[in-house]
Scaffold this motif. Structure first.
Motif, PDB file in Angstrom:
ATOM      1  N   ASP A 286      20.512 -23.429  23.288  1.00 38.45           N
ATOM      2  CA  ASP A 286      20.221 -22.151  23.940  1.00 38.45           C
ATOM      3  C   ASP A 286      21.455 -21.271  24.102  1.00 38.45           C
ATOM      4  O   ASP A 286      21.396 -20.237  24.780  1.00 38.45           O
ATOM      5  N   LEU A 287      22.575 -21.639  23.481  1.00 37.21           N
ATOM      6  CA  LEU A 287      23.784 -20.830  23.580  1.00 37.21           C
ATOM      7  C   LEU A 287      23.594 -19.531  22.816  1.00 37.21           C
ATOM      8  O   LEU A 287      23.255 -19.533  21.632  1.00 37.21           O
ATOM      9  N   GLU A 288      23.802 -18.395  23.481  1.00 34.72           N
ATOM     10  CA  GLU A 288      23.671 -17.097  22.823  1.00 34.72           C
ATOM     11  C   GLU A 288      24.936 -16.790  22.035  1.00 34.72           C
ATOM     12  O   GLU A 288      26.050 -16.923  22.541  1.00 34.72           O
ATOM     13  N   LEU A 289      24.763 -16.357  20.786  1.00 32.90           N
ATOM     14  CA  LEU A 289      25.903 -15.985  19.962  1.00 32.90           C
ATOM     15  C   LEU A 289      26.491 -14.671  20.444  1.00 32.90           C
ATOM     16  O   LEU A 289      25.781 -13.780  20.922  1.00 32.90           O
ATOM     17  N   ASN A 290      27.808 -14.535  20.327  1.00 32.46           N
ATOM     18  CA  ASN A 290      28.476 -13.278  20.614  1.00 32.46           C
ATOM     19  C   ASN A 290      27.920 -12.221  19.653  1.00 32.46           C
ATOM     20  O   ASN A 290      28.041 -12.356  18.434  1.00 32.46           O
ATOM     21  N   PRO A 291      27.288 -11.154  20.164  1.00 30.52           N
ATOM     22  CA  PRO A 291      26.680 -10.166  19.266  1.00 30.52           C
ATOM     23  C   PRO A 291      27.691  -9.433  18.394  1.00 30.52           C
ATOM     24  O   PRO A 291      27.322  -8.825  17.390  1.00 30.52           O
ATOM     25  N   HIS A 292      28.969  -9.491  18.770  1.00 26.28           N
ATOM     26  CA  HIS A 292      30.003  -8.796  18.003  1.00 26.28           C
ATOM     27  C   HIS A 292      30.672  -9.704  16.975  1.00 26.28           C
ATOM     28  O   HIS A 292      31.496  -9.245  16.184  1.00 26.28           O
ATOM     29  N   ALA A 293      30.326 -10.990  16.976  1.00 30.78           N
ATOM     30  CA  ALA A 293      30.943 -11.925  16.047  1.00 30.78           C
ATOM     31  C   ALA A 293      30.278 -11.836  14.677  1.00 30.78           C
ATOM     32  O   ALA A 293      29.106 -11.475  14.548  1.00 30.78           O
ATOM     33  N   THR A 294      31.039 -12.170  13.654  1.00 26.04           N
ATOM     34  CA  THR A 294      30.508 -12.175  12.296  1.00 26.04           C
ATOM     35  C   THR A 294      29.613 -13.396  12.086  1.00 26.04           C
ATOM     36  O   THR A 294      29.984 -14.515  12.418  1.00 26.04           O
ATOM     37  N   THR A 295      28.415 -13.155  11.563  1.00 26.56           N
ATOM     38  CA  THR A 295      27.533 -14.253  11.166  1.00 26.56           C
ATOM     39  C   THR A 295      27.252 -14.116   9.669  1.00 26.56           C
ATOM     40  O   THR A 295      27.513 -13.083   9.062  1.00 26.56           O
ATOM     41  N   TYR A 296      26.680 -15.170   9.089  1.00 27.45           N
ATOM     42  CA  TYR A 296      26.571 -15.246   7.643  1.00 27.45           C
ATOM     43  C   TYR A 296      25.136 -15.555   7.246  1.00 27.45           C
ATOM     44  O   TYR A 296      24.545 -16.541   7.695  1.00 27.45           O
ATOM     45  N   ALA A 297      24.585 -14.698   6.376  1.00 31.64           N
ATOM     46  CA  ALA A 297      23.181 -14.823   5.977  1.00 31.64           C
ATOM     47  C   ALA A 297      22.895 -16.155   5.305  1.00 31.64           C
ATOM     48  O   ALA A 297      21.783 -16.669   5.385  1.00 31.64           O
ATOM     49  N   GLY A 298      23.876 -16.740   4.640  1.00 32.59           N
ATOM     50  CA  GLY A 298      23.662 -17.997   3.938  1.00 32.59           C
ATOM     51  C   GLY A 298      23.738 -19.231   4.812  1.00 32.59           C
ATOM     52  O   GLY A 298      23.547 -20.350   4.319  1.00 32.59           O
ATOM     53  N   LEU A 299      24.015 -19.058   6.104  1.00 30.89           N
ATOM     54  CA  LEU A 299      24.127 -20.191   7.021  1.00 30.89           C
ATOM     55  C   LEU A 299      22.955 -20.206   7.991  1.00 30.89           C
ATOM     56  O   LEU A 299      22.475 -19.153   8.412  1.00 30.89           O
TER      57      LEU A 299
ATOM     58  N   ALA B 246      30.498 -21.423  13.298  1.00 29.55           N
ATOM     59  CA  ALA B 246      31.394 -20.401  12.753  1.00 29.55           C
ATOM     60  C   ALA B 246      31.877 -19.452  13.842  1.00 29.55           C
ATOM     61  O   ALA B 246      33.057 -19.083  13.886  1.00 29.55           O
ATOM     62  N   VAL B 247      30.984 -19.064  14.732  1.00 31.10           N
ATOM     63  CA  VAL B 247      31.363 -18.141  15.808  1.00 31.10           C
ATOM     64  C   VAL B 247      32.363 -18.802  16.757  1.00 31.10           C
ATOM     65  O   VAL B 247      33.333 -18.166  17.193  1.00 31.10           O
ATOM     66  N   LEU B 248      32.150 -20.080  17.075  1.00 32.89           N
ATOM     67  CA  LEU B 248      33.104 -20.782  17.934  1.00 32.89           C
ATOM     68  C   LEU B 248      34.475 -20.837  17.282  1.00 32.89           C
ATOM     69  O   LEU B 248      35.494 -20.566  17.930  1.00 32.89           O
ATOM     70  N   ALA B 249      34.512 -21.173  16.000  1.00 30.19           N
ATOM     71  CA  ALA B 249      35.790 -21.262  15.297  1.00 30.19           C
ATOM     72  C   ALA B 249      36.471 -19.901  15.222  1.00 30.19           C
ATOM     73  O   ALA B 249      37.679 -19.785  15.456  1.00 30.19           O
ATOM     74  N   GLN B 250      35.703 -18.863  14.900  1.00 32.83           N
ATOM     75  CA  GLN B 250      36.270 -17.511  14.867  1.00 32.83           C
ATOM     76  C   GLN B 250      36.895 -17.147  16.206  1.00 32.83           C
ATOM     77  O   GLN B 250      37.995 -16.595  16.264  1.00 32.83           O
TER      78      GLN B 250
END
Length: 212
Positions: free
Chosen positions: A38-51, A59-63
């Motif tokens: 249920d962790l909400e992703l940072n809306p400003h972080a880059t996400t990837y369509a292939g993941l 990826a967001v945590l690492a970024q």
């Protein structure tokens, strides 16, 4: 630097039930494995369509980690902590100073694994970073926000003395955010700092634009 190659990593926070240490790259695999569904992703972080969603969460945590310590500035910083209870990782707590030298105001965010919730640990981990902020970092105020139906997060804030300020709407989801604020006078009057042990800050103070 007290034996630390990067002085931020010497900061340690301790409460009755928790130990908070500054996140390192070696912590990432453990945190990835524990990220709650249920962790909400940072809306400003880059996400990837292939993941898929779990991979994008990693990826967001690492970024966030690499950006925080790799782009550190006394004017705009983010300090991520790993939270442990009895030696086991139970979550993460962030303390941020996005306009630090201009307004001396900190923001915070956090998450806990599902099995660690409902035990008052969220309040302890927030209190830990507030003791750091209002103590050796000399903050003047702390802010936070949560969606209006996130009662646990807002409950932690209000239990620590934050007061409601205003609401806003997230463009990406349409959800309403409740914003809250805590001032130094209210924090100092609460006496909650005495329940937190803060260690290893002095070598890192120049990175916050402060004299030791």
């Amino acid at each position: 630097m007290g034996g630390w190659s990067w002085p931020l990593h010497g900061i340690r926070l301790h409460t009755a039930d928790l130990d908070l240490t500054v996140m390192t790259e070696a912590d990432l695999p453990t945190l990835w494995a524990l990220l709650p569904d249920d962790l909400e992703l940072n809306p400003h972080a880059t996400t990837y369509a292939g993941l898929d969603v779990p991979a994008n969460r990693r990826a967001v945590l690492a970024q966030g980690y690499w950006r925080a310590l790799g782009m550190w500035s006394p004017d705009d910083w983010a300090l991520p902590f790993v939270v442990r209870s009895a030696g086991a990782v139970v979550g993460a707590q962030w303390l941020e100073g996005p306009d630090w030298r201009s307004d001396r105001t900190v923001d915070s965010s956090s998450w806990l694994v599902a099995g660690a919730r409902g035990r008052g640990l969220g309040r302890q981990m927030r209190a830990a970073v507030l003791a750091l902020a209002f103590g050796p970092l000399r903050a003047e105020a702390a802010i936070s926000s949560a969606v209006v139906d996130n009662a646990p997060s807002l409950g932690v804030s209000r239990s620590l003395g934050y007061h409601d300020t205003h609401r806003s709407v997230l463009e990406h989801s349409g959800q309403t955010l409740q914003h809250v604020r805590l001032d130094r006078k209210t924090w100092d009057a609460s006496g909650r700092s005495r329940h937190v042990v803060v260690e290893g800050v002095d070598p890192a103070l120049p990175l916050f634009g402060l004299d030791p």
